[in-house]
Enzyme design. Structure first.
Site, mmCIF file in Angstrom:
data_model
loop_
_atom_site.group_PDB
_atom_site.id
_atom_site.type_symbol
_atom_site.label_atom_id
_atom_site.label_comp_id
_atom_site.label_asym_id
_atom_site.label_seq_id
_atom_site.Cartn_x
_atom_site.Cartn_y
_atom_site.Cartn_z
ATOM 1 N N ASP A 293 -6.236 2.403 14.805
ATOM 2 C CA ASP A 293 -6.670 3.744 15.189
ATOM 3 C C ASP A 293 -7.970 4.084 14.453
ATOM 4 O O ASP A 293 -9.055 3.789 14.926
ATOM 5 C CB ASP A 293 -5.565 4.749 14.906
ATOM 6 C CG ASP A 293 -5.891 6.143 15.440
ATOM 7 O OD1 ASP A 293 -6.962 6.324 16.044
ATOM 8 O OD2 ASP A 293 -5.079 7.061 15.260
ATOM 9 N N LYS B 89 0.839 -1.187 0.000
ATOM 10 C CA LYS B 89 0.000 0.000 0.000
ATOM 11 C C LYS B 89 0.876 1.239 0.000
ATOM 12 O O LYS B 89 2.062 1.181 0.269
ATOM 13 C CB LYS B 89 -0.920 0.016 1.223
ATOM 14 C CG LYS B 89 -0.160 0.108 2.537
ATOM 15 C CD LYS B 89 -0.795 1.071 3.506
ATOM 16 C CE LYS B 89 0.188 1.392 4.619
ATOM 17 N NZ LYS B 89 -0.357 2.245 5.657
#
Length: 326
Positions: free
Chosen positions: A232, A200
């Site tokens: 998160d 990514k």
């Protein structure tokens, strides 16, 4: 005159994750020293230790997280104030125990004119009087060098690996990005499982914006577990899970030490192809963030064993077979 002294262990907890501190105290068989932390009308914090710590080996536990009562910054400040109170109370040695290290992701300059706030946090605890630091799964190992004293880097791997052993033999451990490959490789070695990597890239200058690209490894028809140190906003994990689903994974799970779950995280996870999210209790999980697919495992025994080793002056790394050093 000859004086034979006894070592005394004092365990103090802040309010940010008091339940974990209670578990650690129970494992150690010691009572928690009341920190009597409160706020003045103007928001200033105050702590007064409930018993003498003179000559004691003091361990002060606080997760750096936001709760209904305080912000992340309040939790760090409360931690610092408790350290100062112990130092001024003539503690023999002060160890700060941070199950979750605040500002740990700000550990380097990625662009010009940025701070290295993880170093600033370490400096503040040193200035307050902490002589030793203990934390669980730091975002990067280099943070250990920010503190001018011994650092015990604990890992939640034993707890998470025990859980994953029950997921069957055809298991693939997946790193959600290139930065976590080393950690995922350690998990795959311990589980004798295959390893896959999500390639990514993060969009430059955009916070919490992640674009997942491709899967390197054989995941079709197999049980895949995404490994990360924290979840998160869940952008990375969900984007990775969608890639795995596209490649034909039969089951997708996620395992992380720290369940931060901020912003859109809960909605993203609820609507994602992830079947189960396993985190530990380094951070409290309030009722509004609890999902049926989220399971919380305790690291209290790991922290208690490490505290006991430090108190007895024995090896902490032996608890993890040296896995916490790499």
């Amino acid at each position: 005159m000859e004086l034979v002294t006894k070592k005394k262990l004092a365990l103090i907890a802040g309010r940010a994750n008091f339940e974990l501190a209670e578990e650690v105290a129970e494992q150690l068989g010691v009572p928690l020293v009341d920190s009597n932390c409160s706020e003045f009308a103007n928001g200033e914090l105050h702590c007064k230790l409930g018993m003498s710590v003179r000559g004691s080996d003091v361990f002060i536990i606080q997760s750096h997280t936001a709760t209904d009562e305080m912000s992340v910054n309040d939790a760090i400040m409360e931690h610092l104030i408790m350290v100062d109170a112990a130092r001024r109370g003539s503690a023999k040695r002060i160890t700060v125990v941070m199950p979750f290290y605040g500002y740990g992701r700000q550990d380097r300059k990625s662009e010009g004119r940025e701070p290295i706030t993880a170093r600033l946090v370490a400096d503040m605890f040193g200035a307050a009087g902490a002589q030793r630091l203990m934390s669980v799964d730091l975002h990067s190992g280099q943070i250990q060098g920010f503190f001018n004293g011994p650092v015990d880097h604990l890992v939640a791997m034993p707890v998470l690996v025990d859980y994953m052993r029950g997921l069957g033999d055809d298991l693939v451990v997946v790193s959600p990005d290139a930065g976590r490959v080393k950690v995922a490789e350690r998990y795959s070695n311990m589980l004798h499982a295959d390893l896959a990597i999500i390639h990514k890239r993060r969009l430059k200058g955009e916070k919490n914006q992640v674009e997942a690209r491709d899967v390197i490894g054989d995941v079709a028809g197999r049980t895949c577990v995404l490994i990360d140190d924290m979840i998160d906003t869940a952008g990375t994990i969900v984007a990775a899970a969608e890639q795995l689903a596209e490649k034909g994974a039969s089951r997708i799970l996620a395992a992380a030490t720290h369940g931060v779950f901020s912003g859109p995280a809960i909605d993203r996870l609820k609507n994602s192809p992830i079947e189960k999210i396993v985190v530990t209790n380094t951070l409290p999980l309030p009722p509004e963030k609890q999902l049926d697919k989220i399971e919380v495992l305790s690291v209290a025994n790991i922290i208690a064993d490490a505290i006991d080793a430090v108190f007895e002056d024995t090896s902490v790394s032996e608890i993890f077979g040296g896995q916490n050093q790499s």
